[in-house]
Design an enzyme around this catalytic site. Structure first.
Site, PDB file in Angstrom:
ATOM      1  N   HIS A 254       0.539  -1.179   0.141  1.00 22.27           N
ATOM      2  CA  HIS A 254       0.162  -0.148  -0.299  1.00 22.27           C
ATOM      3  C   HIS A 254       0.968   1.005  -0.608  1.00 22.27           C
ATOM      4  CE1 HIS A 254      -3.538   1.911   1.019  1.00 22.27           C
ATOM      5  NE2 HIS A 254      -2.951   3.416   1.503  1.00 22.27           N
ATOM      6  N   ASP A 256       0.391   5.451  -0.288  1.00 18.41           N
ATOM      7  CA  ASP A 256      -0.203   6.269  -0.227  1.00 18.41           C
ATOM      8  C   ASP A 256       0.097   7.093  -1.013  1.00 18.41           C
ATOM      9  OD1 ASP A 256      -2.239   5.668   1.626  1.00 18.41           O
ATOM     10  OD2 ASP A 256      -0.907   5.650   3.224  1.00 18.41           O
ATOM     11  N   ASP A 366      -7.858   1.282   2.256  1.00 20.80           N
ATOM     12  CA  ASP A 366      -7.624   1.849   2.813  1.00 20.80           C
ATOM     13  C   ASP A 366      -8.602   3.338   2.633  1.00 20.80           C
ATOM     14  OD1 ASP A 366      -6.712   2.916   4.966  1.00 20.80           O
ATOM     15  OD2 ASP A 366      -5.147   3.336   4.150  1.00 20.80           O
ATOM     16  N   HIS A 571      -6.678   9.165  -0.815  1.00 20.85           N
ATOM     17  CA  HIS A 571      -7.895   9.257   0.818  1.00 20.85           C
ATOM     18  C   HIS A 571      -6.757   9.841   1.799  1.00 20.85           C
ATOM     19  CE1 HIS A 571      -5.349   5.347  -0.157  1.00 20.85           C
ATOM     20  NE2 HIS A 571      -5.235   5.242   1.479  1.00 20.85           N
TER      21      HIS A 571
END
Ligand SMILES: [Zn+2]
Length: 1024
Positions: A254, A256, A366, A571
């Site tokens: 993951h 970001d 997420d 996000h």
């Protein structure tokens, strides 16, 4: 081993194995070492390309040196020479430093290294051969930030700008692979002994196997290792029965797209993480890795073409698996319907073009909640599967399923899975695999789960050790089967076996992080504004194209602007949970959208009505007005004429010229009373405001129906202490409600600004604190059914939450909130924990509280946080969190909201249209002539249906896409009428692929379309 302590023998055994394992054997992991030939470095505040970096002057460096500060890059030049006598050995370059490093070899990135991601060595050779190069020059590009940025003290604290980074160790080492294998054997056996529990015989068998291995193994004599390893292998090959649960393990990382580090660093994070994945794939042919976010792949395509080519190779082999279908993993609540569509459109088109296929699953592990409109949008974009896990973070209620069908507000359904390990960053531990089964709420209905492994959030990804753990757990009696798998394999099994699964209808609401609807108000306002700008550019450019086929529709520029907007919907950006550097980056992107959008609007307008626009500097006599919404509007506009007079004008759908000034049937009147209160009235509504700006009465003139309860004040500003437990920018806790304080300090009492006529307005100022002040202009326009509040706030608070309340004389168990292409109800009471956990919710342009026959709507131009409790509607205005951005929301704010009492339902009263009107102001331009006839491009016969989008089809000049949705929650048939030269109309999906049976007969009234509640329909219009 506490839970195993059934006898001293067991405890002793465990201690013995542990001591042997970790204290003795792990010291043997590395053999001989050898220092570097030389080390030098060069530092720069910029993130520069390799070619530029290696041209710089490098100065001598040494182990122990500190470099930095934060966000700088230190390039190291490493000269090494592998000793000849290490022939046949596995040789690593051990690199232990702070920061995140990329190893470059022969001008190519070859390995990402981060201590936090358990990657500190670059494998130079598995087995040194005579023919291997022994003398090498490498470069290390070390970013002066950790995997999670550079927070001062805690992870989410604002970054420490002065952090120094140290090189702790660098050397060549011989790596003893056999020792590594034995260590993993011991770890798995001991973890099985520990986590299977004393009631399970397998835990004892695991422990006794480990004990036997210790007895066999002489730490100082590697020739004894194979026999010990053989014992472990024998244990691991004792198989499960047929009924055992299967875990589909998939590598994941993951990243970001921006969070505690800026966008630019994310580009390098992608490269560091994925080059590591590629190295692992070379050594582990069965290793699968899922990779979402088209934007990140596009970054690597542009900045690391060599690495990207390798990624594409492994994608062809089916190991590197693009997933998700979206441009970024966006916020799941706040982007509007069209933005959500574009996330998929831009994403799926990228995956199709670059990897030859569309994603079949939406991948959003997420984000902070999931809109109930997503199932329909997924379905429309070729996606029928969904994976997330974030609902496991809900603070109050445990979501009752891990595998289920998720049905949206329109009835569309997708197959959803939440990896039951409650993580997207597992490490392949026994404990995680057991949790995956034990925690799985649907394990009686389906026998399969997903486990995503690899360091995440700041990147990092899987390690060899994780793979080695899971290889041993492939099929071991007592443990779930752990198999490398793919999303397609996993979901295909569910589709075969999933006939008994439950269905969850409506939104997936995260009972946490509810502050993200409000934090970083400027980002949210810019998002709303840029959604409007791109809408308007597309509408007007489409009309220009329909009018003149030679008009150059700005497809490339629009793609760039959309991608910037979509990126900022990531996000941690749109939710406002990012550091200051990211907020600044985001505002720069918004500024580009505004500037370029304004230019594109001008070009479209010039093409459409250039003849009417003033050519010279002479004063224009008239005004041309354009309406980009698909219905007639009657509004007051301010014209910049010498007289400064406002004009009331009536418009036709989509676009119209030569406003017809109307005489208002009832002018606005503002009348002041002796006590300083003021009454504003326009024949539709009448409001009474006290000197503090409270609305003490608001009623419908025709019926006299009052909307403010006796003795209550609407437009009441209230302030709360807002101190979350940890996640500052993210969370507003329920206990903040206990600290409610009305804002009651008057700075400037209410006064009349515009006494009436076409527009009346009054103004007042309130003091929030010594450092913060609200100034509000309350505006009532002729014929307008709502009262508008143009609000300025100077905001300099810490951990405070500002809201405005509207108590309403209406009783209902549910309030209605706008979401993407529709709306939904949420309770106004706190009966159950599921009800009160939604004490703060999100909404788009409007919310409504209605009883039969009457209600009140609150409209807004840039806010998302809201709540209705009892009969009080609250709009959340501003927060003041200090982590991860101390400057978040400090300074000046301007926003508008409006209150609209209405008879009948909100659908009948036109609340939805008025909320659009508030958000899409008319475009006014000075013009030479008023002699041009009004022209209207589109007309939709049903008031329930909204024509949301008109754009050129992707890659198909001369074809428009019109997107409509049913907004009332009703089944309707409507006509879409247009005066554009349309020769063919075909329905299509959200990816703009024509429906094979979608040809619509063109009739005099246009085309006929049938809608079910909240259905979104797109139509290709082929221009003649
Ligand atoms: Zn994330």
């Amino acid at each position: 081993l506490g839970n195993l302590a059934v006898g001293e023998e067991v405890a002793n055994l465990a201690a013995k194995v542990h001591r042997f394992n970790f204290l003795a054997l792990s010291h043997r992991l590395f053999g001989d070492t050898c220092p570097l030939v030389s080390l030098s470095c060069f530092q720069t505040p910029q993130r520069i390309p390799y070619d530029e970096a290696v041209q710089q002057e490098f100065r001598p460096a040494a182990v122990g040196d500190a470099f930095g500060p934060t966000w700088w890059t230190c390039w190291f030049k490493v000269e090494l020479s592998i000793p000849r006598e290490w022939a046949g050995k596995e040789v690593h370059l051990l690199w232990d430093s702070d920061g995140e490093a990329m190893v470059w070899r022969d001008s190519q990135p070859v390995q990402g290294l981060t201590r936090e991601g358990e990657k500190t060595s670059y494998i130079l050779t598995d087995s040194l051969m005579e023919t291997d190069p022994h003398n090498l020059n490498l470069y290390m590009e070390v970013a002066c930030n950790g995997l999670f940025g550079a927070g001062k003290g805690t992870m989410i604290a604002p970054p420490d700008p002065d952090k120094k980074f140290t090189l702790n160790k660098v050397e060549l080492v011989v790596f003893n692979r056999d020792v590594h294998e034995l260590l993993v054997d011991f770890e798995i056996l001991l973890d099985m002994a520990k986590h299977l529990g004393e009631k399970n015989q397998r835990s004892f068998q695991a422990l006794y196997t480990a004990n036997q291995m210790v007895n066999l193994c002489d730490v100082t004599d590697p020739s004894t290792f194979p026999a010990a390893h053989q014992l472990a292998s024998a244990f691991f090959s004792q198989r499960n029965g047929e009924s055992q649960h299967t875990i589909h393990a998939m590598g994941h990382c993951h990243i970001d797209s921006a969070w505690l580090w800026p966008y630019e660093e994310s580009i390098r994070k992608c490269a560091r993480s994925w080059v590591t994945v590629v190295r692992l794939m070379e050594k582990n042919p069965g290793f699968t890795f899922t990779c979402s976010q088209a934007q990140q792949l596009e970054w690597v395509r542009n900045w690391y073409p060599g690495l990207y080519a390798q990624i594409q190779d492994f994608a062809r082999k089916g190991q590197f698996i693009p997933v998700g279908g979206t441009w970024v993993e966006m916020d799941g609540n706040l982007p509007n319907g069209e933005s959500m569509v574009r996330q998929f459109l831009q994403g799926q088109r990228f995956f199709q073009e670059q990897f030859g296929k569309l994603c079949t699953e939406f991948w959003l592990p997420d984000t902070f909640g999931y809109s109930a409109q997503l199932p329909q949008l997924m379905r429309g974009c070729g996606i029928w599967r969904f994976l997330t896990q974030k609902l496991s973070w809900s603070l109050v209620n445990t979501f009752p399923h891990h595998t289920f069908f998720w049905e949206g507000i329109d009835g569309s359904s997708v197959l959803a899975h939440f990896p039951p390990g409650d993580s997207y960053g597992m490490q392949g531990f026994v404990e995680e695999m057991l949790k995956t089964v034990n925690n799985n709420k649907d394990k009686g209905r389906v026998n399969h789960s997903v486990a995503l492994f690899g360091f995440g959030d700041g990147g990092g990804g899987p390690t060899q050790k994780m793979l080695d753990r899971m290889k041993r757990m492939k099929d071991v009696d007592g443990l779930p089967r752990v198999q490398m798998s793919t999303p397609d394999q996993f979901f295909s099994v569910l589709e075969r076996d999933g006939s008994q699964l439950y269905t969850w209808i409506g939104e997936l609401f995260l009972e946490l992080h509810n502050g993200t609807y409000t934090t970083q108000a400027q980002i949210k306002k810019s998002n709303r504004e840029c959604e409007r700008i791109l809408h308007d550019v597309e509408v007007l450019s489409s009309l220009a194209l329909a009018q003149k086929s030679a008009f150059p529709y700005p497809a490339t520029k629009l793609q760039r602007l959309w991608r910037l907007l979509l990126l900022n919907q990531f996000h941690d950006v749109l939710p406002g949970t990012c550091i200051q550097l990211v907020a600044e980056d985001a505002m720069t992107y918004y500024e580009e959208i505004r500037a370029m959008g304004t230019l594109l609007l001008k070009e479209a307008v010039q093409s459409l009505i250039g003849k009417l626009l003033p050519t010279g500097s002479e004063t224009a006599e008239s005004t041309v007005i354009m309406n980009t919404l698909p219905w007639e509007r009657t509004e007051v506009i301010s014209r910049t004429r010498p007289t400064g007079a406002d004009t009331l004008v009536n418009f036709f759908a989509s676009i119209s010229f030569s406003p017809r000034p109307l005489t208002s049937p009832a002018p606005v009147a503002c009348v002041e009373s002796l006590d300083g209160s003021i009454t504003m009235e326009n024949g539709v509504i009448a409001a009474h405001l006290d000197s503090m700006g409270h609305v003490t009465s608001l009623h419908l003139v025709s019926s006299g129906r009052e909307s403010v309860p006796e003795g209550s004040c609407a437009n009441q500003f209230v302030i709360f202490d807002d101190i979350p437990l940890y996640w500052d920018a993210w969370d507003v806790m329920d206990y903040h409600l206990e600290t409610r304080k009305p804002v009651t300090t008057l700075v400037k009492p209410l006064e009349i600004i515009l006494p009436g006529g076409l527009r009346g307005s009054v103004r007042f100022s309130l003091q929030i604190s010594e450092k913060s002040i609200i100034t509000q202009e309350v505006i009532l326009d002729a014929m307008c059914p709502y009262l508008r509040f143009l609000t300025q706030v100077e905001w300099n608070e810490a951990h405070k939450f500002l809201k405005v309340e509207f108590p309403v004389q209406a009783r209902s168990m549910n309030a209605t909130y706008e979401i993407q292409f529709g709306h939904l109800q949420r309770p106004t009471h706190w009966n159950t924990s599921w009800d009160w956990a939604r004490f703060e919710v999100w909404s788009h342009k409007w919310m409504d509280l209605s009883e039969h026959g009457f209600g009140v709507a609150l409209l807004n131009d840039s806010k998302y946080g809201a709540s209705v409790h009892g009969n009080t509607m609250s709009l959340s205005l501003l927060r003041a969190p200090k982590s991860p951005d101390t400057t978040a929301d400090m300074g000046h704010h301007q926003f508008t909201y409006a209150v609209m009492p209405h008879l009948g339902s909100f659908q009948e009263a036109g609340v939805i249209r008025y909320a659009y009107c508030l958000n899409f102001p008319l475009h006014t331009m000075p013009a030479d002539s008023v002699q041009c006839p009004a022209w209207s491009a589109f007309c939709v016969s049903s008031p329930a249906v909204v024509l949301e989008t008109v754009k050129q089809a992707e890659d198909r000049p001369g074809v428009l896409v019109a997107r409509l949705y049913e907004s009332h929650g009703s089944t309707v048939v409507t006509w879409l009428q247009t005066c554009l030269p349309v020769k063919e109309a075909i329905t299509c999906d959200l990816l703009e692929q024509a429906d094979p049976t979608g040809h619509l007969p063109l009739k005099e009234l246009g085309v006929e379309l049938s809608f079910t509640p909240f259905q979104v329909i797109s139509v290709l219009l082929v221009l003649g």
